[in-house]
Write an enzyme that holds these catalytic residues in place. Structure first.
Site, PDB file in Angstrom:
ATOM      1  CG  ASP A 292      11.832  13.819 -29.081  1.00  0.00           C
ATOM      2  OD1 ASP A 292      12.489  14.319 -28.145  1.00  0.00           O
ATOM      3  OD2 ASP A 292      12.138  13.980 -30.267  1.00  0.00           O
ATOM      4  CD  GLU A 492      14.774  19.572 -31.067  1.00  0.00           C
ATOM      5  OE1 GLU A 492      13.762  18.966 -31.421  1.00  0.00           O
ATOM      6  OE2 GLU A 492      15.297  19.415 -29.954  1.00  0.00           O
TER       7      GLU A 492
HETATM    8  C1  BGC Z   1      14.763  16.040 -29.777  1.00  0.00           C
HETATM    9  C2  BGC Z   1      15.530  14.770 -29.558  1.00  0.00           C
HETATM   10  C3  BGC Z   1      16.363  14.860 -28.319  1.00  0.00           C
HETATM   11  C4  BGC Z   1      15.509  15.272 -27.140  1.00  0.00           C
HETATM   12  C5  BGC Z   1      16.285  15.435 -25.863  1.00  0.00           C
HETATM   13  C6  BGC Z   1      14.049  16.486 -28.536  1.00  0.00           C
HETATM   14  O1  BGC Z   1      13.443  17.732 -28.705  1.00  0.00           O
HETATM   15  O2  BGC Z   1      13.838  15.846 -30.823  1.00  0.00           O
HETATM   16  O3  BGC Z   1      16.326  14.482 -30.672  1.00  0.00           O
HETATM   17  O4  BGC Z   1      16.983  13.632 -28.087  1.00  0.00           O
HETATM   18  O5  BGC Z   1      14.879  16.506 -27.419  1.00  0.00           O
HETATM   19  O6  BGC Z   1      17.085  16.546 -25.886  1.00  0.00           O
HETATM   20  C1  BGC Z   2      15.823  21.307 -24.743  1.00  0.00           C
HETATM   21  C2  BGC Z   2      16.068  20.310 -25.817  1.00  0.00           C
HETATM   22  C3  BGC Z   2      14.776  19.934 -26.354  1.00  0.00           C
HETATM   23  C4  BGC Z   2      13.990  21.145 -26.802  1.00  0.00           C
HETATM   24  C5  BGC Z   2      12.665  20.786 -27.355  1.00  0.00           C
HETATM   25  C6  BGC Z   2      15.063  22.478 -25.279  1.00  0.00           C
HETATM   26  O1  BGC Z   2      14.852  23.421 -24.292  1.00  0.00           O
HETATM   27  O2  BGC Z   2      17.020  21.721 -24.205  1.00  0.00           O
HETATM   28  O3  BGC Z   2      16.744  19.204 -25.339  1.00  0.00           O
HETATM   29  O4  BGC Z   2      14.981  19.060 -27.399  1.00  0.00           O
HETATM   30  O5  BGC Z   2      13.856  22.062 -25.778  1.00  0.00           O
HETATM   31  O6  BGC Z   2      11.683  21.710 -27.128  1.00  0.00           O
END
Ligand code: BGC
Ligand code: BGC
Length: 599
Positions: A292, A492
């Site tokens: 990830d 998230e």
């Molecule tokens: C998320 C993933 C995602 C990745 C790329 C991560 O922070 O946990 O689900 O695929 O970012 O964006």
């Molecule tokens: C990105 C996401 C990633 C997330 C995690 C964001 O800035 O765009 O894809 O999952 O950071 O920290």
């Protein structure tokens, strides 16, 4: 006789395709070996490196370092955020990768988790929680198929989906990415999504590589904390969280993303037992493992150690969001892994294994033959046919929780319908997180589609009056009130909550509608069950609409009886926050998992 049988068998269609798929497999294997033999260590490590679009310092780095993969994270997009703009950007990156010595094509990944959701003109499907409420593998497969087509229209051949988390606690802000609270719900739908993305054959120009995520136990962390610690014994881990992977692998999934979370205090990115022994050994997973986003950085304070531990644990490709000038950037990754290989701290055999897995998938996808975007598909992005399928998904995802005195369905000939709430007329809110932006945002987010209010206006009979207000201040003369309440977009990290009560403003809107003395229909837009309290009593009908996406028309279809509700709760609906903590084991929930009324 035996010879005759053999000849007959060889010409039966089933055997013919088995023979040809074995032949194809052997052919790919030899192409992989030939290519691997000609690669330098630098080129091998390049294949294991995935760089975010925003982190790439110079397009020539794709050639110079022979980088194997790129991604667009939640906030990375080309300036022209349309299918046409993405296809142009993708082709450009690809052409730089093809300038490398061995001309190995780039594998480009993106989070197309409810449609090709980064794109302005794509159709956006309900998030997985709503797809879970449909209980329909057919719809999940269809939605994934269309997502694959729209992705292919931009050239991108890899989606970081499906998320097959079993979410046990809705405090977790990613609960909406989960099909439901049990493997019984998640397993068949996760498998259907893999089928839809990858199609019959990965080499099909309309297929994309799927990525089951996040391995393992992402939805089981203590208190639902994102990236937290899943505390349970191995039997429980296997019973709840593993079955989705077993079936995704059977379905042929060729990539799996390793989770941020820990299991009993140990980071998944460092767990050799689960990644190598269980996944690649016991379950026979032949594809590759992607980390990830900067997840390996959490293993220890030292990046070189993180690389050593994670690659030795079984990670094959590392997702790197930083470029030179930041710590733990891709150039540092390339040089550190090379040093580790030179020192024998990461065996060359491990690197070869990782590269074989990645190359095999690239050959299987036909990337070497078709590295560029198919412009015939670019123009189909967001088409009426695609939107029609999303609309079907929306209406099948709605769960009717209450319908006192059969106030639903509403008559299209209603004289005056009052529609209340900001969320009634906001595409961004109904799409939720992972839409255009990482966290999503309110407002007119996408081209096309319809808000709930648009859809109601389009559905009522000529002459019916529809008024709308954000706060419900003007309800005079209404024959019925539709109140739309719920959560604002989040994703998230930012979506974790310790209190899931409806806001005071939302409660007040519903209560104000109640005092008018006409039927009150409440629609909840949310990524998870919320604590409803008096809102349920104040409503005659209550509809859980989850995060339906761009096609609000599916909601009007159900409100006015063109389609009867069939959705079933994909999770237990808790009465209070104590029951949220109990999850599926809640003793006295407001509604049990599987609940859903109809008419
Ligand atoms: C998320 C993933 C995602 C990745 C790329 C991560 O922070 O946990 O689900 O695929 O970012 O964006
Ligand atoms: C990105 C996401 C990633 C997330 C995690 C964001 O800035 O765009 O894809 O999952 O950071 O920290």
């Amino acid at each position: 006789m035996i010879v005759l049988l053999w000849i007959v068998a060889a010409f039966l269609p089933g055997n013919a395709s088995a023979a040809s798929s074995e032949q194809k497999e052997a052919e790919i294997k030899s192409r992989v070996e030939v290519l691997l033999q000609s690669m330098t260590l630098d080129e091998k490590i390049g294949q294991m490196t995935q760089v975010d679009m925003d982190a790439l310092q110079d397009k020539d780095d794709l050639r110079k370092y022979a980088l194997g993969s790129m991604l667009s994270g939640g906030n990375s997009a080309p300036p022209d955020n349309t299918a046409k703009g993405w296809a142009a950007a993708y082709d450009d990156y690809q052409s730089w990768a093809l300038k490398s010595r061995l001309r190995i094509p780039l594998l480009y990944g993106i989070d197309a988790v409810h449609g090709d959701n980064h794109l302005y003109d794509a159709v956006v499907f309900p998030h997985n929680v709503g797809m879970g409420a449909t209980r329909s593998p057919q719809l999940v497969e269809k939605a994934a198929r269309i997502t694959a087509l729209e992705l292919r229209g931009t050239g991108i051949g890899w989606t970081f989906a499906p998320c097959i988390a079993v979410s046990l606690n809705e405090r977790w802000g990613r609960s909406y990415e989960s099909f439901g609270e049990s493997p019984e719900i998640v397993v068949p739908l996760g498998a259907a999504a893999v089928r839809g993305f990858q199609g019959q054959d990965l080499s099909d120009a309309h297929s994309v590589l799927a990525c089951a995520k996040h391995f393992l136990g992402d939805g089981g962390t203590t208190d639902g904390i994102d990236q937290g610690n899943t505390e349970c014994d191995e039997a429980t881990l296997r019973r709840i969280h593993l079955p989705g992977y077993v079936s995704a692998i059977k379905e042929g999934v060729e990539s799996i993303m390793v989770s941020y979370n820990s299991w009993n205090g140990k980071k998944m990115s460092a767990n050799k037992y689960l990644l190598t022994d269980v996944l690649k050994g016991e379950l026979g997973f032949k594809g590759f493992l992607i980390s990830d986003w900067a997840a390996i950085d959490q293993i220890s304070p030292d990046y070189t150690t993180d690389i050593e531990v994670s690659i030795n644990a079984g990670l094959d490709m590392v997702m790197i969001p930083y470029g030179p000038g930041h710590t733990n950037n891709y150039v540092e990754f390339l040089t550190s892994l090379k040093r580790l290989a030179g020192d024998g701290r990461v065996p060359l055999a491990r690197i070869d294994d990782a590269v074989r897995r990645i190359l095999r998938v690239k050959f299987e996808m036909g990337l070497f033959e078709h590295p560029f975007a198919d412009r015939a598909l670019t123009t189909q992005v967001g088409s009426a046919e695609h939107r029609e399928v999303a609309r079907q998904c929306v209406r099948a995802s709605l769960v009717l929780l209450k319908n006192q005195n059969q106030v639903l369905p509403l008559s299209k000939k209603v004289k005056h319908l009052a529609v209340v709430g900001r969320s009634a007329d906001d595409l961004g809110i109904q799409c939720g997180g992972w839409t255009i932006d990482w966290q999503g945002k309110p407002g007119k987010s996408n081209a096309g589609g319809s808000t709930i209010l648009d859809a109601i206006r389009k559905t009522v009979a000529a002459g019916a009056k529809v008024t709308s207000s954000r706060d419900g201040s003007s309800l005079t003369g209404a024959d019925a009130v539709v109140v739309v309440v719920g959560e604002l977009p989040y994703a998230e990290m930012k979506g974790d909550r310790s209190d899931l009560s409806l806001s005071a403003e939302d409660m007040a809107k519903i209560h104000r509608a109640r005092t008018v003395g006409v039927p009150v229909i409440t629609i909840l837009i949310s990524g998870r069950p919320m604590i409803l309290g008096a809102a349920l009593d104040d409503s005659d009908a209550f509809l859980a609409a989850w995060l339906p996406g761009t096609e609000g028309q599916g909601i009007a279809d159900v409100l006015f009886g063109d389609y009867r509700p069939t959705g079933k709760l994909p999770r237990t609906w808790p009465r209070n926050m104590e029951e949220v903590a109990a999850g599926p084991a809640a003793k006295n929930p407001l509604f049990p998992c599987g609940f859903g009324l109809s008419y």
